[in-house]
Design a protein around this motif. Sequence first.
Motif, PDB file in Angstrom:
ATOM      1  N   SER A 419     -22.283 -65.529 -11.972  1.00  0.00           N
ATOM      2  CA  SER A 419     -22.771 -65.996 -10.673  1.00  0.00           C
ATOM      3  C   SER A 419     -22.540 -64.913  -9.633  1.00  0.00           C
ATOM      4  O   SER A 419     -21.580 -64.140  -9.720  1.00  0.00           O
ATOM      5  CB  SER A 419     -22.034 -67.279 -10.255  1.00  0.00           C
ATOM      6  N   GLY A 420     -23.403 -64.880  -8.637  1.00  0.00           N
ATOM      7  CA  GLY A 420     -23.272 -63.892  -7.578  1.00  0.00           C
ATOM      8  C   GLY A 420     -23.209 -64.542  -6.210  1.00  0.00           C
ATOM      9  O   GLY A 420     -23.936 -65.500  -5.926  1.00  0.00           O
ATOM     10  N   VAL A 421     -22.307 -64.052  -5.368  1.00  0.00           N
ATOM     11  CA  VAL A 421     -22.202 -64.491  -3.977  1.00  0.00           C
ATOM     12  C   VAL A 421     -22.451 -63.273  -3.104  1.00  0.00           C
ATOM     13  O   VAL A 421     -21.669 -62.316  -3.117  1.00  0.00           O
ATOM     14  CB  VAL A 421     -20.810 -65.086  -3.675  1.00  0.00           C
ATOM     15  N   PHE A 422     -23.551 -63.295  -2.368  1.00  0.00           N
ATOM     16  CA  PHE A 422     -23.941 -62.150  -1.547  1.00  0.00           C
ATOM     17  C   PHE A 422     -23.415 -62.347  -0.125  1.00  0.00           C
ATOM     18  O   PHE A 422     -23.268 -63.470   0.362  1.00  0.00           O
ATOM     19  CB  PHE A 422     -25.454 -61.991  -1.548  1.00  0.00           C
ATOM     20  N   VAL A 423     -23.140 -61.204   0.545  1.00  0.00           N
ATOM     21  CA  VAL A 423     -22.526 -61.228   1.872  1.00  0.00           C
ATOM     22  C   VAL A 423     -23.342 -60.368   2.819  1.00  0.00           C
ATOM     23  O   VAL A 423     -23.612 -59.183   2.537  1.00  0.00           O
ATOM     24  CB  VAL A 423     -21.072 -60.707   1.823  1.00  0.00           C
ATOM     25  N   GLY A 424     -23.734 -60.951   3.944  1.00  0.00           N
ATOM     26  CA  GLY A 424     -24.431 -60.218   4.985  1.00  0.00           C
ATOM     27  C   GLY A 424     -23.646 -60.254   6.284  1.00  0.00           C
ATOM     28  O   GLY A 424     -22.987 -61.257   6.581  1.00  0.00           O
ATOM     29  N   MET A 429     -27.039 -56.603   4.527  1.00  0.00           N
ATOM     30  CA  MET A 429     -26.309 -57.011   3.329  1.00  0.00           C
ATOM     31  C   MET A 429     -25.247 -55.958   3.050  1.00  0.00           C
ATOM     32  O   MET A 429     -25.559 -54.795   2.803  1.00  0.00           O
ATOM     33  CB  MET A 429     -27.258 -57.153   2.138  1.00  0.00           C
ATOM     34  N   VAL A 430     -23.987 -56.369   3.076  1.00  0.00           N
ATOM     35  CA  VAL A 430     -22.887 -55.406   2.974  1.00  0.00           C
ATOM     36  C   VAL A 430     -22.177 -55.454   1.625  1.00  0.00           C
ATOM     37  O   VAL A 430     -21.373 -54.565   1.317  1.00  0.00           O
ATOM     38  CB  VAL A 430     -21.859 -55.620   4.103  1.00  0.00           C
ATOM     39  N   GLY A 431     -22.407 -56.479   0.821  1.00  0.00           N
ATOM     40  CA  GLY A 431     -21.721 -56.541  -0.460  1.00  0.00           C
ATOM     41  C   GLY A 431     -22.066 -57.806  -1.221  1.00  0.00           C
ATOM     42  O   GLY A 431     -22.855 -58.644  -0.760  1.00  0.00           O
ATOM     43  N   ALA A 432     -21.479 -57.908  -2.397  1.00  0.00           N
ATOM     44  CA  ALA A 432     -21.683 -59.086  -3.242  1.00  0.00           C
ATOM     45  C   ALA A 432     -20.489 -59.242  -4.175  1.00  0.00           C
ATOM     46  O   ALA A 432     -19.819 -58.260  -4.514  1.00  0.00           O
ATOM     47  CB  ALA A 432     -22.978 -58.973  -4.044  1.00  0.00           C
ATOM     48  N   LEU A 433     -20.242 -60.456  -4.571  1.00  0.00           N
ATOM     49  CA  LEU A 433     -19.145 -60.766  -5.482  1.00  0.00           C
ATOM     50  C   LEU A 433     -19.723 -61.284  -6.796  1.00  0.00           C
ATOM     51  O   LEU A 433     -20.574 -62.187  -6.791  1.00  0.00           O
ATOM     52  CB  LEU A 433     -18.225 -61.833  -4.882  1.00  0.00           C
ATOM     53  N   GLN A 434     -19.294 -60.710  -7.906  1.00  0.00           N
ATOM     54  CA  GLN A 434     -19.675 -61.217  -9.223  1.00  0.00           C
ATOM     55  C   GLN A 434     -18.577 -62.139  -9.726  1.00  0.00           C
ATOM     56  O   GLN A 434     -17.425 -61.737  -9.850  1.00  0.00           O
ATOM     57  CB  GLN A 434     -19.897 -60.078 -10.218  1.00  0.00           C
ATOM     58  N   LEU A 435     -18.946 -63.383 -10.021  1.00  0.00           N
ATOM     59  CA  LEU A 435     -17.988 -64.401 -10.446  1.00  0.00           C
ATOM     60  C   LEU A 435     -18.319 -64.861 -11.859  1.00  0.00           C
ATOM     61  O   LEU A 435     -19.485 -65.123 -12.176  1.00  0.00           O
ATOM     62  CB  LEU A 435     -18.024 -65.596  -9.493  1.00  0.00           C
ATOM     63  N   VAL A 436     -17.303 -64.960 -12.684  1.00  0.00           N
ATOM     64  CA  VAL A 436     -17.482 -65.352 -14.083  1.00  0.00           C
ATOM     65  C   VAL A 436     -16.758 -66.668 -14.318  1.00  0.00           C
ATOM     66  O   VAL A 436     -15.582 -66.810 -13.966  1.00  0.00           O
ATOM     67  CB  VAL A 436     -16.934 -64.270 -15.035  1.00  0.00           C
ATOM     68  N   ASP A 437     -17.473 -67.625 -14.897  1.00  0.00           N
ATOM     69  CA  ASP A 437     -16.887 -68.934 -15.204  1.00  0.00           C
ATOM     70  C   ASP A 437     -16.173 -68.848 -16.544  1.00  0.00           C
ATOM     71  O   ASP A 437     -16.799 -68.811 -17.604  1.00  0.00           O
ATOM     72  CB  ASP A 437     -17.999 -69.980 -15.262  1.00  0.00           C
TER      73      ASP A 437
END
Length: 763
Positions: A419-424, A429-437
């Motif tokens: 899953s990805g959580v993008f940040v603006g 858009m300054v970054g994104a977080l990759q999340l693994v379940d």
Amino acid sequence: MSLPFTSRLNHFLLLISVASLLAGGISYLLTAPDLARLLWLAGVIPVLVALLHDSVRSLLQRKAGVDVLALLSILLAISLGEIPTAAVIGLMLASGRTLEDYATAQAQREMTALLQHAPRYAHRFESGEWHKIDIKAIAPGDRLLVRNGEVVPADGNLLSEATLNESTLTGESLPVKRAAGEPLQSGAINADQAFEMLATANSEHSTFAGIVQLMRQAQQQQSPSARLADRYALLFVPLTLIIALFAWLISHDLTRVLAVLVVATPCPLILAVPVAIVSGMSSCARRGVLVKGGAALERLAQADTLFFDKTGTLTGGHARLAVIQTSAGIKADNVLWLAASLEQASNHVLAESVVGAAREHSIALALPQHIEESPGAGISGDIAGHHVVVGSYAYVSSQAIPAPWSPLFLQRLGYEGASGVFVGMDGMMVGALQLVDKLRLDTPRALRRMSLAGMRRIVMLTGDRKDIANTLGTQLGVTEVLAEQTPADKLAAIRQARDHGIVIMVGDGVNDAPALAAADVGVAMGARGAAAAAEAADVVLQVDRLDRLVEALFMARRARRIAAQSVIAGMGMSIVAMLAAAFGHLPPITGALLQEVIDVAVILNALRARQPPPAAASQMSQQDAAALSAEHRELESLLGQVAQLADRLPDLPGPQAVAELNALYQALNEQLLPHERQEDHELYPQLARKLGGDDPMAAMSGTHREIFRITRLLDCLIGDLPAEGPSPQAVQELQRLLYGLDAILHLHFSQEEELYHSLSSQG
């Protein structure tokens, strides 16, 4: 809390039966037999009216109840002039009904206590002061104060450290400490100093409100008037009448017929089954498992096929941070700080993961302002003077200019099923977080115990691609994997499986609701999950732990077994007593007293189902398990360096390779090896004593020895490297050792995490 009408009526019947029997006995001793008969009859009439009402209602509902036997016995006693016998029968019936009420109340005590636990008000920070408000006035984003002994009024995130009693939610009796930033569920009790929290939901949509609503439904579905044992009356009532007829044929004495009817009234069937089943439901509730009715508990006890939705069920549903992607000139910690600060006010499932990741990195979060959330898409607000938007790529890219790296990042998310959580921030858009379940720690053991319990088929359902699903299915050892499933596909699979056995379906999302409703036993993971899933389910796990379903399965089977034991024993004793009465060896009054003893014995046996299975001796405290898990998390970054260095080693300049190898070994020697030695010399012997057996930790100690062997070889090989760097052959040998160490460390840590979690969750 006032008693329900049925309980008040039963208390009244018991009181008037006792009073009339005593008053009649005194009158008889005072040589006033006519008055005694009138007093005894006065006590019988109310019981007779209540029985007549119950029998008529059963007939109107087309149910065969055993109350008809009690009605016949009293009418026959009165017609034969056996008024004292009728009075004793009335007392026996009234006491039996009251005893059943008491047993049922004891059996469902945990469920009733939960309903009385609901909070009614909260303290909200407004205009620089704390104001007491009605709980219905809470809104997402409110800053709340929870004082000592108060119930958390709404779901939210902690703003300060807290110690909580979560027994009503999880079944765990010991208080737990929660750090600032951790998610908080309504219904927990503050067990220490006052703390502050930020609400993420109003009271009506919080965890505890959902649990209370489901609990009320469960109580309504298992009311004492709907006796589960009525179906047995189809056999027992005719059998009783046959024995009564036999008594008449061999004696032509209606007194013997009366004695036969008396010892069959009230039959243990109407007492044992509901008490045992409700006791089983109460025992499940104590462990955080809400079963909606006795029929659901019985089906659970008989199930032999298990279907699981993958996401949020087999996996945690609480993804862990794996990678932070940043734009040029932006620090990774800043991206995480922006995302976590804003996600504090969100109730989305990924928000907890983002906030938890910031807490693990010891990042102090800011309070968000001017929050606007689009459910399922993202959230926006102001953080320290910057306008921040966090969420899906589509949501963030609609309000911020996409970054050049975003297409490749999205592609990687697809490959890895992450899953990805993008940040603006401020339109960029300054970054994104990759999340693994990740897989739940309790999942492998829970599935193994399900197999041992006789589940002949365990099937994983998922909408994931086949390659991702088959990898996880092989890892778990399930019997079958059904990938790329739509809600309609899941529904069809459940319906097909029901033709071959009793099916349990476990899920946690809106798309699981049809399958949960179609299964013989639908199980919803977590009362905080989708309302549609919890509403459609027969069983709700109030805490997101799959091993609680295993406990519920064993408790359901135990309750059903005890109910069957009570029925067989009660019926057996009643039949023996009826035969004795038929042959004239048991007078009616003596038979009534004997049947009362049988009823009491049956109820006491049925109440055994309320007691949980004996706790395993092999336990460790949750605090110890949490401390060991924290040590593992501290070592995770070191574990990552092992494989990363192995990957880069062939491309590194010789001197740099030597320097990095030395630095890595020094970190292993100072951090990893002391941790493993401490476990081997101190922790493992303690666990071995608790587990019992000759050497239960032998395999785990063997893994330690292999870790020590590989690190020793690394030490020797690195120590012999020349200053100009390793040769190609040495590089290959170093890579072999590093990759081997990486693999065994990940396997070993995974095994230990599962073991510690298992031992700390058995209480």
